[in-house]
Design an enzyme around this catalytic site. Structure first.
Site, short mmCIF file in Angstrom:
data_model
loop_
_atom_site.label_atom_id
_atom_site.label_comp_id
_atom_site.label_asym_id
_atom_site.label_seq_id
_atom_site.Cartn_x
_atom_site.Cartn_y
_atom_site.Cartn_z
N HIS A 75 -9.87 2.10 -0.05
CA HIS A 75 -9.75 1.01 0.94
C HIS A 75 -10.81 1.12 2.03
O HIS A 75 -10.53 0.85 3.20
CB HIS A 75 -8.35 1.04 1.55
CG HIS A 75 -7.87 -0.28 2.07
ND1 HIS A 75 -8.39 -0.87 3.19
CD2 HIS A 75 -6.92 -1.13 1.62
CE1 HIS A 75 -7.78 -2.01 3.44
NE2 HIS A 75 -6.87 -2.20 2.47
N HIS B 248 0.80 -1.24 0.00
CA HIS B 248 0.00 0.00 0.00
C HIS B 248 0.83 1.28 0.00
O HIS B 248 0.47 2.27 0.64
CB HIS B 248 -0.96 0.01 1.18
CG HIS B 248 -2.07 -0.99 1.09
ND1 HIS B 248 -2.51 -1.51 -0.11
CD2 HIS B 248 -2.84 -1.56 2.06
CE1 HIS B 248 -3.51 -2.35 0.13
NE2 HIS B 248 -3.72 -2.41 1.43
N GLU C 193 -11.61 -3.81 -3.14
CA GLU C 193 -10.69 -2.80 -3.67
C GLU C 193 -10.47 -3.03 -5.17
O GLU C 193 -9.82 -4.00 -5.56
CB GLU C 193 -9.36 -2.88 -2.93
CG GLU C 193 -9.47 -2.78 -1.42
CD GLU C 193 -8.31 -3.45 -0.72
OE1 GLU C 193 -7.15 -3.04 -0.95
OE2 GLU C 193 -8.55 -4.41 0.04
#
Length: 375
Positions: free
Chosen positions: A201, A127, A340
């Protein structure tokens, strides 16, 4: 003022106070620190979406159930301090990147040059790194159009920020329509070749945040294949058929029906934490139905369409009750799910996967729509 710049300013001031040999030599500069805001979008149907420019985070999504009762279906907090200080950094509601999901061993190569990223998820990169897009302060501008209200968020990630090449100019817009669609558009340009895989997210619980688990939610994912992973959750490169496996969501079923099955992939993910290969229709980059979720108790429905080729389904395997959200209730194990929309994990190291490399002179552009209803 960006979070990273603020951090550097604080360190510079600390150095001045620490290193100055005489108090008269110390110099204190003052800047406006009041840069974090909370914006509210609302439509005539009563749907409300709250967004902060810290991390481009969606902090709240309030929608009606089948009886018209309003409820907040997004996990999150009431204070920005809670996002900053949360244990385990669950990325509630944030925009994540420069590369959402995992990159194996925090390394990739472009044109023969190898780049090293932070290793912040076991031996892998996750991420965007230590200070990804979820931990910076974005510039924000409210927007209005015919039948919608919105927010434009912009951020410039500097060349080699978190180890990624290129100055990346990123714009994310949230638009709330009168038909209760939350449209998320992503735009990016770069001055060097760089991987880009930005996603949203948010953790959802359609019964309401803090209202138990999501195991009885009925989920359909429009995908006949998924990307199996190794023990570090890095794709093996295979595109495996879901038929005959716990990963078959081609027909809606409760999330909890198969999550406890004796299956190697479920053991690796401690449940579902996998990328699904969407069944794309029409032209390349066309909007495609990705997933549909229904909470049978409240009747709330979430339908997701996207231009992206994949979607990561995560069923809150690492929630354990330590985090308490807006209602003060604990976020229990599997108390929220994420869907996602994305390119596949580790694409920079997987030549057979669709490319995530953005070139100078090109524009990265993707769209995802979250549509809410009740039945």
């Amino acid at each position: 003022m960006k979070f990273r710049s603020t951090l550097l300013l604080c360190l510079s001031l600390l150095a001045l106070f620490t290193l100055g040999t005489k108090s008269s030599e110390a110099h204190v500069s003052v800047e406006d620190f009041d840069s974090i805001k909370l914006y509210t979008l609302k439509n005539e149907a009563g749907m409300t979406v709250k967004i902060t420019n810290y991390g481009a985070i969606i902090t709240s999504i309030i929608v009606p159930d089948r009886d018209g009762k309003m409820g907040d279906v997004a996990l999150g907090y009431n204070r920005v301090e809670d996002y900053i200080n949360a244990v385990d950094k669950p990325y509630f509601g944030a925009v994540v990147g420069r590369y959402g999901n995992r990159i194996a061993k925090g390394k990739f190569s472009i044109d023969g040059e190898t780049y090293s990223l932070a290793v912040n998820n076991g031996e892998n990169h996750l991420h965007g790194g230590v200070i990804g897009f979820d931990k910076v302060v974005w510039d924000a501008k409210p927007l209005e159009g015919d039948g919608w209200s919105g927010l434009e968020l912009t951020y410039t990630a500097k060349d080699m920020e978190e180890g990624y090449p290129g100055n990346l100019n990123l714009k994310v817009t949230y638009k709330l329509t009168m038909t209760s669609e939350l449209v998320v558009d992503y735009f990016a340009t770069t001055d060097k070749k760089t991987p880009v895989n930005v996603t949203q997210h948010t953790y959802f619980n359609l019964a309401g945040e803090g209202e138990g688990t999501i195991l009885d939610h009925e989920l359909m994912i429009n995908a006949k294949k998924f990307t199996p992973v190794d023990e570090g959750l890095i794709p093996t490169g295979e595109l495996r058929e879901v038929a005959g496996t716990p990963f078959d969501f081609t027909t809606a079923k409760p999330i909890g029906r198969d999550v406890g099955k004796d299956n190697e992939q479920l053991k690796f993910g401690l449940g579902y934490d996998h990328n699904f290969v969407l069944d794309k229709t029409g032209k390349e980059n066309a909007m495609t139905l990705a997933a549909r979720v229904k909470d049978p108790k409240s009747g709330r429905v979430l339908e997701i369409h996207t231009t992206e080729p994949g979607i990561q389904f995560y069923c809150g395997n690492f929630l354990d009750g330590r985090l308490r959200g807006k209602s003060g209730k604990p976020y229990v194990h599997r108390g929220g799910f994420c869907l996602e929309t994305q390119h596949y994990p580790d694409s920079p190291n997987q030549p057979s996967f669709p490319s995530t490399i953005l070139n100078p002179g090109e524009e990265h552009r993707t769209t995802t729509t979250f549509k809410f209803s009740a039945e």
